[in-house]
Design a protein around this motif. Structure first.
Motif, short mmCIF file in Angstrom:
data_model
loop_
_atom_site.label_atom_id
_atom_site.label_comp_id
_atom_site.label_asym_id
_atom_site.label_seq_id
_atom_site.Cartn_x
_atom_site.Cartn_y
_atom_site.Cartn_z
N GLN A 141 25.29 95.03 -4.44
CA GLN A 141 25.20 96.48 -4.60
C GLN A 141 26.31 97.12 -3.77
O GLN A 141 26.16 97.36 -2.57
CB GLN A 141 23.83 96.95 -4.15
CG GLN A 141 22.68 96.33 -4.93
CD GLN A 141 21.34 96.52 -4.26
OE1 GLN A 141 21.18 97.38 -3.39
NE2 GLN A 141 20.36 95.72 -4.63
N VAL A 142 27.44 97.36 -4.39
CA VAL A 142 28.64 97.82 -3.68
C VAL A 142 28.57 99.33 -3.43
O VAL A 142 28.39 100.12 -4.36
CB VAL A 142 29.91 97.47 -4.47
CG1 VAL A 142 31.16 97.95 -3.71
CG2 VAL A 142 29.99 95.96 -4.71
N ASP A 143 28.71 99.71 -2.18
CA ASP A 143 28.79 101.12 -1.80
C ASP A 143 30.23 101.40 -1.40
O ASP A 143 30.68 101.00 -0.33
CB ASP A 143 27.85 101.41 -0.62
CG ASP A 143 27.78 102.89 -0.28
OD1 ASP A 143 28.72 103.63 -0.63
OD2 ASP A 143 26.79 103.31 0.34
N PRO A 144 31.00 102.10 -2.24
CA PRO A 144 32.43 102.30 -1.95
C PRO A 144 32.72 103.39 -0.93
O PRO A 144 33.87 103.56 -0.54
CB PRO A 144 32.99 102.68 -3.32
CG PRO A 144 31.85 103.40 -3.99
CD PRO A 144 30.60 102.70 -3.52
N ASP A 145 31.70 104.12 -0.50
CA ASP A 145 31.94 105.27 0.38
C ASP A 145 31.66 104.98 1.85
O ASP A 145 32.42 105.37 2.72
CB ASP A 145 31.10 106.46 -0.08
CG ASP A 145 31.41 107.72 0.73
OD1 ASP A 145 32.49 107.77 1.34
OD2 ASP A 145 30.59 108.64 0.73
N THR A 146 30.59 104.26 2.15
CA THR A 146 30.15 104.12 3.52
C THR A 146 31.16 103.34 4.38
O THR A 146 31.91 102.51 3.87
CB THR A 146 28.78 103.42 3.58
OG1 THR A 146 28.25 103.49 4.90
CG2 THR A 146 28.90 101.96 3.16
N LEU A 147 31.17 103.62 5.68
CA LEU A 147 32.07 102.92 6.60
C LEU A 147 31.58 101.51 6.91
O LEU A 147 32.39 100.61 7.12
CB LEU A 147 32.22 103.72 7.91
CG LEU A 147 32.92 105.06 7.79
CD1 LEU A 147 32.88 105.80 9.13
CD2 LEU A 147 34.36 104.90 7.33
N TYR A 148 30.27 101.33 6.95
CA TYR A 148 29.74 99.98 7.15
C TYR A 148 28.29 99.93 6.69
O TYR A 148 27.61 100.96 6.56
CB TYR A 148 29.84 99.54 8.61
CG TYR A 148 29.20 100.46 9.62
CD1 TYR A 148 27.83 100.45 9.86
CD2 TYR A 148 29.98 101.36 10.35
CE1 TYR A 148 27.25 101.31 10.79
CE2 TYR A 148 29.40 102.22 11.28
CZ TYR A 148 28.05 102.18 11.49
OH TYR A 148 27.47 103.03 12.40
N VAL A 149 27.81 98.70 6.44
CA VAL A 149 26.42 98.46 6.07
C VAL A 149 25.91 97.34 6.95
O VAL A 149 26.53 96.27 7.03
CB VAL A 149 26.29 98.04 4.58
CG1 VAL A 149 24.83 97.70 4.25
CG2 VAL A 149 26.82 99.13 3.66
N ASP A 150 24.78 97.56 7.61
CA ASP A 150 24.22 96.56 8.52
C ASP A 150 22.79 96.24 8.09
O ASP A 150 21.92 97.12 8.11
CB ASP A 150 24.24 97.07 9.96
CG ASP A 150 23.62 96.07 10.94
OD1 ASP A 150 23.50 94.88 10.57
OD2 ASP A 150 23.28 96.48 12.06
N HIS A 151 22.55 94.99 7.71
CA HIS A 151 21.21 94.54 7.35
C HIS A 151 20.52 93.82 8.50
O HIS A 151 19.42 93.31 8.33
CB HIS A 151 21.27 93.61 6.14
CG HIS A 151 21.71 94.29 4.87
ND1 HIS A 151 20.90 95.15 4.17
CD2 HIS A 151 22.88 94.23 4.19
CE1 HIS A 151 21.55 95.59 3.10
NE2 HIS A 151 22.75 95.06 3.09
N GLY A 152 21.17 93.74 9.63
CA GLY A 152 20.61 93.01 10.75
C GLY A 152 21.14 91.59 10.82
O GLY A 152 21.74 91.18 11.82
N ASP A 153 20.96 90.82 9.75
CA ASP A 153 21.47 89.45 9.71
C ASP A 153 22.86 89.36 9.12
O ASP A 153 23.62 88.43 9.40
CB ASP A 153 20.52 88.56 8.91
CG ASP A 153 20.37 89.03 7.46
OD1 ASP A 153 20.36 90.26 7.22
OD2 ASP A 153 20.26 88.16 6.57
N VAL A 154 23.21 90.34 8.29
CA VAL A 154 24.52 90.39 7.63
C VAL A 154 25.03 91.82 7.69
O VAL A 154 24.25 92.76 7.48
CB VAL A 154 24.43 89.92 6.16
CG1 VAL A 154 25.75 90.14 5.44
CG2 VAL A 154 24.04 88.46 6.08
N ALA A 155 26.32 92.00 7.97
CA ALA A 155 26.90 93.33 8.02
C ALA A 155 28.30 93.29 7.41
O ALA A 155 29.01 92.29 7.52
CB ALA A 155 26.97 93.85 9.46
N THR A 156 28.69 94.39 6.76
CA THR A 156 30.01 94.50 6.16
C THR A 156 30.61 95.85 6.51
O THR A 156 29.89 96.81 6.79
CB THR A 156 29.93 94.37 4.62
OG1 THR A 156 29.01 95.36 4.10
CG2 THR A 156 29.45 92.99 4.21
N SER A 157 31.96 95.92 6.49
CA SER A 157 32.62 97.19 6.81
C SER A 157 33.70 97.49 5.79
O SER A 157 34.16 96.62 5.07
CB SER A 157 33.23 97.15 8.21
OG SER A 157 34.54 96.63 8.18
#
Length: 323
Positions: A141-157
């Protein structure tokens, strides 16, 4: 407090900036700050590692460095359109299963997607590559706007500087808002940057050139204890409430009320960590009027109570009577 071990996986040709984001936040010893992190780099094949800057890095550790890592960082991947090494994918999956946090900066998200760590989960990457990520990995589920996404175990920026935003966010989650703010201050960075990455993807419409919100943001930050409203902010900025809301949306990606509440919650976090003030006094200092209101807002934002937050970041040593 145990030292948190961070290992960055170097992938040729390595982007020096993305790697430096992680190294600067997790690997630098700063005067007056307790050491909370150890930082190391590794590679699938240790030895000289080419970089995009035209020089080689000497990497001595292999993938076994993952075994002792609390966090593994993928600081960009310059060949996201090629199949990932089976050994790297296997090492990432094993580390994730052991409970190691896996973090991707910018194009490093593609490697996490190939490893299957982002299936049916929200993620982000540089806005320029978001469409490619979504097309190649429809389960992400790609979010092209946010600066980062943190799920706790996995995070992307998102790209480049958003890697610093993510790393500071992780420090805030690990060590608390006060410690993260001190790291950011040493780096001459805001501890938390507002808005999304699309504000940087293209200039705003020419017929609506926004004035900088910086003066009014600084003014508000010094007056969090006051009962400020959108009308107050608009008056300070010398614009209508509607214009103020548009500028907040364009420059920060949030409404004035959302930004103000976020600032108040962050100020409350710092006071819970650094003082023994009761919740009622903290609520007054950050402009949330009452302990009941602070507890409600705090729980909605952070999914925990002020008392539980204080215990987590002060080891239960607080003498505050706040429930």
């Amino acid at each position: 407090m145990a030292v948190h071990r961070v290992v960055a996986l170097v992938l040729p040709p390595q982007s020096t900036f993305e790697l430096a984001c992680a190294a600067e936040v997790f690997g630098v010893r700063r005067p007056g700050l307790p050491v909370r992190y150890e930082f190391e780099v590794c590679a699938e094949h240790p030895g000289p590692m080419p970089t995009l800057a035209g020089y080689d890095m000497a990497v001595t550790a292999g993938l076994t460095a993952f075994d002792a890592a609390d966090t593994v960082v993928i600081p960009g991947w310059q060949r996201p359109d090629t199949p990932a090494s089976p050994a790297v994918v296997r090492a990432l999956r094993l580390a994730h299963r052991r409970g190691t946090r896996i973090v991707a900066i910018c194009s490093g998200t593609f490697l996490l997607a190939q490893a299957g760590l982002l299936d049916n989960r929200r993620a982000t990457t540089h806005w320029r590559m978001a469409a490619e990520l979504a097309a190649r990995f429809p389960g992400v589920q790609v979010d092209p706007d946010t600066l980062y996404v943190d799920h706790g175990d996995v995070a992307t920026s998102a790209g480049t500087a958003a890697g610093i935003d993510l790393c500071l966010h992780l420090v805030r989650a690990d060590q608390g808002a006060a410690y993260a703010a001190q790291v950011a201050r040493h780096m001459v960075m805001p501890p938390h940057r507002e808005g999304g990455q699309l504000q940087y993807a293209a200039p705003p419409p020419a017929d609506h050139p926004p004035g900088s919100l910086a003066p009014v943001l600084d003014w508000v930050t010094e007056r969090l204890h006051e009962p400020l409203s959108a009308d107050d902010l608009a008056s300070r900025a010398g614009v209508s409430v509607r214009t103020l809301a548009r500028r907040f949306a364009e420059q920060l990606g949030v409404s004035p009320g959302q930004w103000l509440l976020g600032k108040r919650i962050m100020a409350a976090q710092a006071l819970l960590e650094e003082t023994d003030l009761p919740v009622e006094a903290i609520a007054a200092r950050v402009g949330l009027s009452s302990a009941t209101n602070l507890r409600r807002r705090f729980h909605h934002a952070l999914r925990t109570t002020p008392a539980a937050y204080r215990r987590a970041f002060r080891g239960g040593e607080s003498s505050s009577p706040s429930p």
